[in-house]
Design an enzyme around this catalytic site. Structure first.
Site, short mmCIF file in Angstrom:
data_model
loop_
_atom_site.label_atom_id
_atom_site.label_comp_id
_atom_site.label_asym_id
_atom_site.label_seq_id
_atom_site.Cartn_x
_atom_site.Cartn_y
_atom_site.Cartn_z
N ARG A 55 33.40 29.00 34.08
CA ARG A 55 33.14 29.64 35.39
C ARG A 55 33.63 28.75 36.52
NH1 ARG A 55 28.38 29.29 37.90
NH2 ARG A 55 27.18 29.26 35.98
N TYR A 108 40.85 52.29 49.30
CA TYR A 108 40.37 52.54 47.93
C TYR A 108 38.86 52.89 47.93
CZ TYR A 108 38.80 51.62 43.20
OH TYR A 108 38.20 51.73 41.99
N ASP A 181 45.07 44.01 51.43
CA ASP A 181 45.07 44.43 50.03
C ASP A 181 46.50 44.84 49.71
OD1 ASP A 181 44.95 45.81 47.61
OD2 ASP A 181 42.90 46.47 47.94
N LYS A 206 46.54 46.31 38.11
CA LYS A 206 47.56 47.32 38.32
C LYS A 206 48.96 46.78 37.93
CE LYS A 206 44.16 49.85 39.63
NZ LYS A 206 43.12 49.15 40.23
C1 LIG Z 1 44.20 49.31 46.41
C2 LIG Z 1 43.12 48.90 45.44
N1 LIG Z 1 42.40 47.81 45.70
C3 LIG Z 1 41.43 47.39 44.86
C4 LIG Z 1 41.12 48.08 43.72
C5 LIG Z 1 40.03 47.60 42.82
O1 LIG Z 1 40.55 46.96 41.71
P1 LIG Z 1 39.80 46.80 40.30
O2 LIG Z 1 39.73 48.15 39.68
O3 LIG Z 1 40.65 45.83 39.56
O4 LIG Z 1 38.43 46.26 40.60
C6 LIG Z 1 41.86 49.23 43.40
C7 LIG Z 1 41.57 49.98 42.17
O5 LIG Z 1 42.06 51.06 41.94
C8 LIG Z 1 42.88 49.66 44.29
O6 LIG Z 1 43.61 50.76 44.06
#
Ligand SMILES: Cc1ncc(COP(=O)(O)O)c(C=O)c1O
Length: 391
Positions: A55, A108, A181, A206
């Site tokens: 961790r 998101y 993001d 992703k």
């Molecule tokens: C633009 C974006 N940010 C953050 C996230 C969150 O990611 P995670 O599913 O890895 O927690 C997503 C998930 O679809 C996303 O599309």
């Protein structure tokens, strides 16, 4: 090193560090031993370099962090168990009770829930500004109380684009930090830190993983913020990436430049096909000259990735028929996979939105989101064509 080479070799020119193995080894261990009580005390006191508990540090995770900092040209990086673990840690690291966040919408679904349902419990105010004219709204709404400007560009799910450089200039005048993001664009196509943002983060689940087989998150930024994330947020909140997932993400990075080139190429081809199809009402893809923020996209992205939002003339029913008739493409949430994925934001990724916020954000019942994969573009198009013919 040029761009493709960086993804292959990155920081992993291993030398003696990992006994000359070509692949970074998976240190699948929670615990590292001490040769003596004195050594243990000095490692924990940071007088001596070394690992003691995963961790708080692990060589496989560290290799992933170093490579991401290198690729995105930041000072350092901190990995997390998922994109949401990364986002929540950044917020809790930079924000305290009484602070205000200005955030772009749409965003998101889980980031929306974090900001609308959880942060208010801690006395943190979030104000939402539309992505479609973000910088004008930012100029109007920003004040000395604003501590953080949080933007997602391109936006999930509408694929709108926000000017990172201009947003950063405005925010910095008020002493606010800018967090981007960068999941949809990816490191390959967009480098927010070079556009003066303070922090860039990704759902590594992703395009970085690229194969839909692992969860992960990564934050890239200045040394001080990353140190705070590691020493306070990872240590005490515990959203640590597993060594095996770090290794999968390192493996994903090896082919990322290659995959992204194909994603970029296919994204444009499929967007052009959809734009010219009689059953399609509207297409949002930053590489199309019809995109309202095409000029901003061209300025800050070196490629346009493979996320497309589109609306069918027949609304929700037509979208349902499309998703039920695809044969090669896959009906699924998430994105950035080798396979083309299609989903319905209003009932899937953005299900947590209130009805008013769906409407305000342009997430209509007929909106379909597509993550174009790396198949032959002609096969994706033929599949869409036969499914659209059934509407
Ligand atoms: C633009 C974006 N940010 C953050 C996230 C969150 O990611 P995670 O599913 O890895 O927690 C997503 C998930 O679809 C996303 O599309």
């Amino acid at each position: 090193m040029r761009e493709f080479t960086k993804y292959v070799h990155g920081k992993e020119i291993l030398g003696e560090k990992f006994t000359r193995s070509l692949s970074v080894p998976i240190y699948q261990t929670a615990i590292f031993t001490f040769s003596s009580a004195e050594e243990g005390a000095s490692i924990i006191a940071k007088e001596k370099e070394g690992y003691f508990y995963t961790r708080l540090g692990n060589p496989t995770i560290r290799a992933f962090e170093e490579k991401m900092a290198f690729l995105e040209e930041g000072e350092d990086a901190c990995a997390f168990a998922s994109g949401m673990a990364a986002i929540s840690a950044v917020i809790f690291a930079l924000i305290k009770t009484g602070d205000e966040i200005l955030a772009s919408y749409p965003i998101y679904g889980c980031t929306y829930t974090l900001f609308t349902s959880i942060l208010p419990n801690f006395g943190v105010k979030v104000e939402w500004l539309p992505a479609r004219n973000f910088t004008e709204e930012l100029k109007r709404k920003i004040s000395k109380k604003t501590k953080l400007v949080f933007i997602e560009t391109p936006t999930n799910p509408t694929v709108e684009v926000i000017d990172i450089k201009e947003s950063s200039e405005i925010a910095h005048r008020y002493g606010a930090k800018v967090v981007v993001d960068n999941t949809f664009a990816t490191t390959f196509n967009q480098k927010p830190l070079k556009l003066n943002a303070d922090i860039s983060l990704h759902s590594a689940t992703k395009y970085i993983s690229g194969h839909g087989d692992t969860l992960g998150g990564i934050v890239i930024g200045d040394k001080e913020t990353i140190k705070n994330l590691k020493e306070n947020l990872i240590r005490n909140f515990g959203g640590v990436l597993s060594p095996f997932n770090a290794w999968l993400l390192l493996r994903g990075l090896k082919t990322m430049a290659l995959r992204m080139s194909k994603h970029n190429e296919n994204g444009l081809k499929v967007a052009q096909f959809l734009e010219n199809h009689p059953k399609v009402k509207k297409v949002s893809y930053p590489g199309l000259s019809s995109h309202p923020q095409y000029e901003i996209a061209k300025k800050q992205m070196s490629g346009f990735s493979s996320m497309i939002a589109f609306e069918l003339k027949g609304g929700r029913e037509a979208g349902r028929k499309l998703m039920n008739n695809i044969k090669l493409c896959v009906c699924a949430v998430s994105l950035g996979d080798t396979a083309t994925l299609i989903e319905h934001p209003a009932s899937m990724t953005h299900f947590s939105y209130s009805k008013e916020d769906l409407e305000k954000s342009g997430i209509s019942e007929g909106l379909v989101r597509m993550s174009v994969g790396i198949e032959d573009a002609e096969d994706i198009i033929e599949d869409l064509e036969q499914a659209l013919a059934k509407i």
